[in-house]
Write a protein that holds these residues in place. Sequence first.
Motif, short mmCIF file in Angstrom:
data_model
loop_
_atom_site.label_atom_id
_atom_site.label_comp_id
_atom_site.label_asym_id
_atom_site.label_seq_id
_atom_site.Cartn_x
_atom_site.Cartn_y
_atom_site.Cartn_z
N ALA A 106 0.81 -1.21 0.00
CA ALA A 106 0.00 0.00 0.00
C ALA A 106 0.85 1.26 0.00
O ALA A 106 0.42 2.30 -0.53
N ALA A 156 -5.75 6.13 1.30
CA ALA A 156 -5.54 5.01 0.40
C ALA A 156 -4.96 3.81 1.15
O ALA A 156 -5.32 2.66 0.88
N ARG A 167 -7.74 2.24 3.14
CA ARG A 167 -8.69 1.58 2.23
C ARG A 167 -8.11 0.28 1.68
O ARG A 167 -8.80 -0.75 1.64
N GLN A 168 -6.85 0.29 1.28
CA GLN A 168 -6.24 -0.92 0.71
C GLN A 168 -6.06 -2.01 1.75
O GLN A 168 -6.31 -3.19 1.47
N ALA A 214 -7.85 -5.63 1.73
CA ALA A 214 -7.05 -6.85 1.81
C ALA A 214 -7.49 -7.74 2.97
O ALA A 214 -7.51 -8.98 2.86
#
Length: 374
Positions: free
Chosen positions: A298, A308, A311-312, A316
């Motif tokens: 990330a 971000a 969120r990633q 995951a």
Amino acid sequence: MNRTKATEDAQAEAPASWGLVECALPGGLLTAVITWELTRPAADRDDLLSRIVNCVVFLLVVAYLLIRVRRRAARELREVKAVARAAQEVLIRTLPPRLDGLALSARQLSASRGADVGGDLYEVVATAYGVRVVIGDVRGHGLPAIGAVAAVLGSFREAAHDEAGLDGVLRRLDRAHQRHLRELARQEPPAAGGQEPDSLSGEEFVTVLLLEIGADAEVRALNCGHPWPYRLGRGAARLASGEPLPPLGAFPLPADLLPYQCGPLRPGEALFLHTDGAEDARDSAGRFFALEEALAEAAAGPPLSPAAVVRQVHAALLRHTGGRITDDMALLVLRNDRPPVGDSSRVPAQPGGPGLCRSWVSAREPTTHAPGPG
């Protein structure tokens, strides 16, 4: 106290009981009417068509009444959810996107169905001593853990502004947690022999990580049984490797609380804080979630965005677990967007590699300089 609680429970159950009565009465009446119309002896002036019409009329009336009951129940449920959501947002407040030169992003997942808040807690406040951060994990999850979350967060929001050192903040959190445990003990029934139950045991504890990011971007930390955060920059590395203190409630705090000196958070670097639910998440085969690998992926492409990263990692985690969350988890990212202070952006890496903390004592060891001429 027991009489009051019984009264409140009865009042809470009254709307549900009345709704069942409202559904049962029309249903019973409809059954009786249809049975009478179809089984009563036929008269000369009666015919099958008139009976069917009567049954249809009663069926429509009952359907209308049931729809009204269902709509009212749905409206009451929406109101209850709105009140619960407002209470949860007061407890775990939405963090601002920026605070004192830091970019923030956070997300929390509760293992309890229908709850946004569980046994995890976090807060970030700007104080005269720097930006102070707390993240913690109460034993258990869901509604039973919310009382401890409220006690710790309420204490932190005051102590972060009042106490000059992190040690003072941590002691205030410990006292608030002890008061909460004593209140729980008073609510339990007396033990055998008339003695008060002892709830102040190691079974009720909370892990806590305190961070302080000063005006010079220096990071200081106190850790009570919580996972160490990650420093994100060129990859992901643990912020510290020191042994944390025991969780709050397990043992008394030591007399001397010496914060770790973790070096500067350089411009563009970020800290990733999390609770153990993120590392302990397993897939259907029992494999643990590879958090460090997910963070490295990330944070691979600049610019490093806190939103971000959260969120990633969240996506995951859901892929790894198949959407089956068995423990509460909280994710929090802070990125330093402040301009460099003097030469702080060029401070060399500390011993032990990047991202490792030195203890309060070792960070203040005197250095030996070569004697000058004369």
